[in-house]
Enzyme design. Sequence first.
Site, short mmCIF file in Angstrom:
data_model
loop_
_atom_site.label_atom_id
_atom_site.label_comp_id
_atom_site.label_asym_id
_atom_site.label_seq_id
_atom_site.Cartn_x
_atom_site.Cartn_y
_atom_site.Cartn_z
CB SER A 93 42.53 23.58 53.91
OG SER A 93 42.47 24.66 54.90
CG LEU A 107 45.94 22.36 61.91
CD1 LEU A 107 45.33 22.58 63.29
CD2 LEU A 107 46.98 21.60 61.76
CG HIS A 118 44.72 28.36 52.96
ND1 HIS A 118 45.40 28.43 54.34
CD2 HIS A 118 44.03 27.33 53.09
CE1 HIS A 118 44.86 27.51 54.93
NE2 HIS A 118 44.21 26.70 54.24
CG LEU A 120 42.00 35.22 43.96
CD1 LEU A 120 41.60 34.17 42.96
CD2 LEU A 120 40.66 36.08 44.16
CE1 TYR A 164 38.91 37.64 47.62
CE2 TYR A 164 40.10 39.18 48.92
CZ TYR A 164 40.06 38.08 48.06
OH TYR A 164 41.31 37.48 47.90
C1 LIG Z 1 43.57 40.79 43.90
C2 LIG Z 1 43.54 39.91 42.54
C3 LIG Z 1 43.55 38.36 42.87
C4 LIG Z 1 42.43 40.54 41.72
O1 LIG Z 1 42.52 39.61 40.72
P1 LIG Z 1 42.01 40.16 39.27
O2 LIG Z 1 42.08 39.44 38.37
O3 LIG Z 1 43.33 41.21 38.67
O4 LIG Z 1 40.75 41.05 39.25
P2 LIG Z 1 40.33 42.25 38.45
O5 LIG Z 1 40.57 41.93 37.13
O6 LIG Z 1 38.76 42.21 38.91
O7 LIG Z 1 40.86 43.62 38.83
C5 LIG Z 1 41.78 44.04 39.90
C6 LIG Z 1 40.71 44.59 41.17
O8 LIG Z 1 41.43 43.93 42.17
C7 LIG Z 1 41.40 44.63 43.39
N1 LIG Z 1 42.67 45.12 43.88
C8 LIG Z 1 43.79 44.41 43.38
N2 LIG Z 1 44.99 45.18 43.83
C9 LIG Z 1 44.19 46.07 44.64
C10 LIG Z 1 44.75 46.96 45.49
N3 LIG Z 1 46.33 47.14 45.40
N4 LIG Z 1 44.18 47.85 46.15
C11 LIG Z 1 42.99 47.77 45.95
N5 LIG Z 1 42.26 46.98 45.22
C12 LIG Z 1 42.94 46.28 44.52
C13 LIG Z 1 40.43 45.93 42.75
O9 LIG Z 1 39.15 45.60 43.09
C14 LIG Z 1 40.63 45.92 41.34
O10 LIG Z 1 39.54 46.23 40.60
P3 LIG Z 1 39.58 47.78 40.17
O11 LIG Z 1 40.76 48.03 39.27
O12 LIG Z 1 38.31 48.28 39.38
O13 LIG Z 1 39.54 48.78 41.52
C15 LIG Z 1 44.94 40.28 42.01
O14 LIG Z 1 45.24 41.56 42.02
C16 LIG Z 1 46.18 39.63 42.57
O15 LIG Z 1 46.56 38.15 42.50
N6 LIG Z 1 46.87 40.05 43.57
C17 LIG Z 1 48.01 39.93 44.36
C18 LIG Z 1 47.68 38.65 45.27
C19 LIG Z 1 46.60 39.16 46.27
O16 LIG Z 1 46.57 40.21 46.84
N7 LIG Z 1 45.54 38.33 46.41
C20 LIG Z 1 44.48 38.37 47.35
C21 LIG Z 1 44.94 38.08 48.66
S1 LIG Z 1 44.69 36.39 49.28
#
Ligand SMILES: CC(C)(COP(=O)(O)OP(=O)(O)OC[C@H]1O[C@@H](n2cnc3c(N)ncnc32)[C@H](O)[C@@H]1OP(=O)(O)O)[C@@H](O)C(=O)NCCC(=O)NCCS
Length: 204
Positions: A93, A107, A118, A120, A164
């Site tokens: 947002s 908001l 917010h 991902l 990130y």
């Molecule tokens: C974080 C998230 C969006 C990553 O998406 P993804 O498509 O799995 O991303 P990737 O395929 O690049 O691989 C996972 C990467 O996420 C990061 N990651 C995910 N969980 C993690 C954890 N518990 N600790 C550290 N890094 C983590 C790492 O960088 C990891 O890469 P690595 O395995 O090489 O270290 C996904 O794990 C997720 O949806 N997690 C739950 C929700 C969340 O935490 N969202 C982010 C906060 S809003």
Amino acid sequence: PSTSSVLPLKSSKSPPSVSPGIQRRHTLPASEVRPLNTQDAISVFEIEREAFISVSGECPLHLDEVRHFLTLCPELSMGWFEEGRLVAFIIGSLWDQDRLTTEALTLHKPCGSTVHIHVLAVHRTFRQQGKGPILMWRYLQYLRCLPNVRRAVLMCEDFLIPFYRKSGFKVLGRCAITVANLTFTEMWYPISGHAYMRRNTGCV
Ligand SMILES: CC(C)(COP(=O)(O)OP(=O)(O)OC[C@H]1O[C@@H](n2cnc3c(N)ncnc32)[C@H](O)[C@@H]1OP(=O)(O)O)[C@@H](O)C(=O)NCCC(=O)NCCS
């Protein structure tokens, strides 16, 4: 020139073959990225429930807040669907201050130039496949096409800072917001300064 129109979203599965002349009906696209709408809210929340609530008891957006933002600013959301099923999403947002405050959690400030991301999240069975970074990349490219957007910000727990950073975000500092006993770091990504790109990527 930008590569934003080249999207690595092809499914590894090839589509079923169809005899010429036979029309396929009710066939869901193998892979599709589109803005979310309120009808997607339940699917969004199901992913959040598994990703966050089962882990910490909290989640970035409750169901009514998901509906709220998908009503007010669906254009700041993006969902990745595989055969009609939501596998990853971003909800954003607009925000109008330098830093996030508690108000930013609920908001949407239509005149703001900051996109507050917010959440991902990737469905559990589709993690570790690069989908999160791909969707984020595509979302950031898309934001360049929106007039008046100057940057994106998000708050994350410290263990996700390296994740990130790989997508180009930089640390802004400690976030003023705490949720239950969780603390966060604020990160940002510049969107401005792409006037040339905006003119040349087919952005409308
Ligand atoms: C974080 C998230 C969006 C990553 O998406 P993804 O498509 O799995 O991303 P990737 O395929 O690049 O691989 C996972 C990467 O996420 C990061 N990651 C995910 N969980 C993690 C954890 N518990 N600790 C550290 N890094 C983590 C790492 O960088 C990891 O890469 P690595 O395995 O090489 O270290 C996904 O794990 C997720 O949806 N997690 C739950 C929700 C969340 O935490 N969202 C982010 C906060 S809003």
